[in-house]
Design a protein around this motif. Structure first.
Motif, mmCIF file in Angstrom:
data_model
loop_
_atom_site.group_PDB
_atom_site.id
_atom_site.type_symbol
_atom_site.label_atom_id
_atom_site.label_comp_id
_atom_site.label_asym_id
_atom_site.label_seq_id
_atom_site.Cartn_x
_atom_site.Cartn_y
_atom_site.Cartn_z
ATOM 1 N N PHE A 42 -3.510 -56.827 -118.330
ATOM 2 C CA PHE A 42 -2.920 -58.085 -118.755
ATOM 3 C C PHE A 42 -3.298 -59.178 -117.753
ATOM 4 O O PHE A 42 -3.310 -60.356 -118.088
ATOM 5 N N TYR A 43 -3.577 -58.767 -116.544
ATOM 6 C CA TYR A 43 -4.054 -59.656 -115.487
ATOM 7 C C TYR A 43 -5.168 -58.924 -114.729
ATOM 8 O O TYR A 43 -5.235 -57.698 -114.750
ATOM 9 N N ASN A 94 -9.204 -67.608 -122.968
ATOM 10 C CA ASN A 94 -8.600 -66.319 -122.617
ATOM 11 C C ASN A 94 -9.226 -65.825 -121.314
ATOM 12 O O ASN A 94 -10.446 -65.722 -121.197
ATOM 13 N N HIS A 95 -8.373 -65.550 -120.325
ATOM 14 C CA HIS A 95 -8.873 -65.114 -119.021
ATOM 15 C C HIS A 95 -9.262 -63.636 -119.001
ATOM 16 O O HIS A 95 -9.952 -63.196 -118.085
ATOM 17 N N ILE A 96 -8.785 -62.884 -119.979
ATOM 18 C CA ILE A 96 -9.081 -61.449 -120.023
ATOM 19 C C ILE A 96 -10.054 -61.210 -121.180
ATOM 20 O O ILE A 96 -9.661 -61.218 -122.344
ATOM 21 N N HIS A 154 -4.048 -64.294 -122.725
ATOM 22 C CA HIS A 154 -3.530 -63.572 -121.563
ATOM 23 C C HIS A 154 -2.041 -63.886 -121.370
ATOM 24 O O HIS A 154 -1.589 -64.999 -121.652
#
Length: 603
Positions: free
Chosen positions: A411-412, A341-343, A127
């Protein structure tokens, strides 16, 4: 210009540089996952290593034969047999060493390449918030410098450590078999060898980590200065940058010097202790030979094995320093590989994004950037973009316009509310499938160090040459491309430096046309261009926006004129929306922006 933040500050708290040696070196076990696919070659290398160790130990018996049966008996036949035995052993040793060296070196090259690929493959999917707090120079240092260090460790130092350990154990067995009393003399020195290894090894590892971090800072600073070379030279700051870079290099040198000093002290101390013990052993053994208690051949063999033990311990003490550096490099690489990875795509994707209509809705969205958790970028924003329509976003700097693009491309993820595509929350879509429906033309287009064809084809890698050329024509770029030295095969340089701003922009538009997206995102695509370049780019944009859902971040009236709707933003929220005429009547902020930014266009 300032250097990037020290990676020392990014070290996870659970990595204790003062931990016991076995715990600190246990991080190297993380490398097993990369070695495991090549266990066949590893086993072959280990067999070759054991073979060479056994052969090397047999040389001692050749020395004993040479002295007792050749020299002592004054027999040419016995001397010839001893010499031929040593020669035969030497040939076997050469064959075994060749096999071991090739296999282990191959393993080092292969594993370091796999680690480098694994780290890059992971980094490229992370991310964007990760890169807000981690400099690109530090990441590149880990991918290049640290993996190169591991290549040296796996392909050389680790093999040396295993070989030396086997030689040390084997030589100790042969020492006991040859003479127990002399062996006890040698063993008395072992505690004195282990103490400096443990004590200085800790210092070496701590300094090794600092050394690698400082080299990352040096690389970051140099990359930043070179990237902004025109700014540096325009402000005539060359001398200051030279001095600042020199200071960074000296800091790295000082840490490296201290690391080398600790290793040198370690090696020198071990040599003194080991060869002091050998000297004592020679005194006792020589006395026994003179008194007839042992033969000269036994003493010669014992000296040979004692030297093997000494050299093996010296090698191990030196390699431990290398393994400490490898542990530091491994920590830095594993840190990246362990970043989550947050996404992520949903575990079960129930909606095919390609089937959704390009209707965009922001529903009570609130968002703070991870690097600025206390500062709201978007606050309770509600916004809709209809299919095939053009929405222009207008507002002062920091109003949240670019954040809308980043949330839309996922992306967020917002902390509150939802971003929807055709009524479906985009968090329930695969991010790749979502982004495939969009194309971004940024204010500063991202061009790669390659030719024109590659840069346009980046929008759709499977496109034919004819499709690329057709996209360039629609982007009003074909003319200037044909005039380049090698046409579509012309190399553009780093970041496309060989092209003008307008030409780079049209290459980016051609890329977007080739992608043929359902949703088009234009981020101030003409704000930095001169009038002629803007005219060409505007013509290309008209071609690109046709029948597409489009969102434009606008700083010029010419781009707003195409909009079906204009959203005026301030402090992360939409304060008003409508067409130009209605906003000039109802929105004070819009009136002020028009007078300040669009005055030239209005006149």
């Amino acid at each position: 210009m300032s250097s990037s933040p020290s990676t020392e500050q990014q070290t996870p708290e659970n990595l204790d540089v003062n931990a016991p040696v076995n715990k600190r070196l246990s991080i190297l076990m993380e490398l097993v996952q990369f070695v495991r696919p090549y266990k066949g070659r590893l086993i072959a290398a280990m067999i070759a290593l054991i073979f060479t160790a056994v052969v090397m130990l047999s040389v001692g018996q050749g020395v004993r034969m040479l002295i007792d049966q050749g020299f002592a008996q004054q027999s040419m036949a016995e001397l010839k047999s001893a010499v031929l035995f040593i020669l035969f052993v030497t040939v076997l040793l050469a064959i075994g060493t060749f096999t071991r060296f090739y296999l282990v070196s191959w393993l080092g090259e292969r594993v370091s390449a796999d680690i480098r690929r694994a780290v890059f493959s992971h980094v490229i999917t992370l991310h964007p918030s990760y890169f807000e707090t981690n400099g690109s120079g530090d990441i590149m240092s880990r991918i290049t410098t640290d993996t190169t260090l591991l290549q040296s460790i796996i392909g050389s130092s680790f093999s040396m450590a295993l070989r030396s350990a086997l030689m040390c154990v084997g030589a100790m067995v042969m020492l006991f078999a040859t003479n127990i009393k002399l062996t006890l003399v040698v063993l008395a020195s072992v505690p004195f060898i282990l103490v400096p290894i443990l004590f200085y090894g800790r210092k070496v590892r701590k300094l090794s980590r600092k050394s690698q971090d400082s080299m990352a800072d040096v690389g970051s600073y140099a990359g930043e200065a070179i990237e902004h070379i025109k700014t540096v030279q325009s402000y005539t700051r060359e001398q200051q940058e030279k001095q600042a870079f020199s200071d960074e290099v000296e800091k790295a040198f000082d840490i490296g010097r201290r690391r080398v000093m600790q290793r040198a002290i370690l090696i020198a101390g071990v040599i003194i202790i080991v060869f002091g013990a050998i000297t004592g052993m020679l005194w006792v053994g020589g006395s026994d030979v003179i008194s007839g208690k042992m033969s000269g051949g036994d003493l010669g063999a014992f000296v040979f094995y004692a030297i093997l033990v000494a050299s093996s311990l010296a090698t191990i003490s030196e390699v431990i320093g290398e393994l400490q550096r490898a542990a530091g490099a491994t920590e830095r690489l594993i840190e990246i590989l362990n970043v989550d990875n947050h996404i992520l795509p949903p575990e079960t994707t129930v909606v095919d994004a390609s089937l959704l209509q390009p209707v965009i809705t922001f529903n009570e969205v609130s968002f703070n950037y991870p690097s600025r958790p206390d500062q709201s970028a978007i606050s309770a924003l509600t916004l809709t973009v209809e299919q095939g329509k053009v929405l222009a976003l207008v507002g002062p700097s920091g109003a949240g316009k670019t954040t809308i693009f980043e949330l839309l491309q996922r992306f967020y993820d917002p902390q509150k509310g939802s971003v929807r595509l055709d009524g479906i929350d985009i968090r329930s879509l695969d991010p790749k499938a979502l982004r495939d429906k969009m194309a971004l033309v940024p204010q500063q287009p991202a061009l790669f160090s390659s030719d024109v064809m590659h840069n346009i084809r980046y929008g759709r890698p499977e496109a034919t040459d004819e499709e690329v050329i057709d996209a360039a024509k629609k982007a009003h770029a074909h003319g200037f491309i044909e005039n380049l030295p090698e046409g579509y095969k012309s190399f553009l340089g780093e970041r496309g430096v060989r092209l003008s701003g307008g030409q780079r922009q049209r290459i980016a538009i051609a890329r977007a046309i080739l992608k043929d997206p359902d949703i088009l995102l234009l981020d101030e695509a003409t704000s930095a261009l001169d009038s002629e370049s803007e005219h060409h780019v505007q013509q290309a944009l008209e071609q690109l926006m046709h029948n597409r859902t489009t969102i434009i971040i606008a700083h010029r009236l010419s781009t707003i004129q195409h909009a079906d709707n204009i959203a005026v933003m301030d402090n992360g929220a939409v304060v008003d929306s409508g067409d130009h005429e209605s906003l000039m009547q109802s929105c004070e902020l819009y009136q002020r922006l028009v007078h300040l930014q669009f005055r030239g266009g209005l006149e």
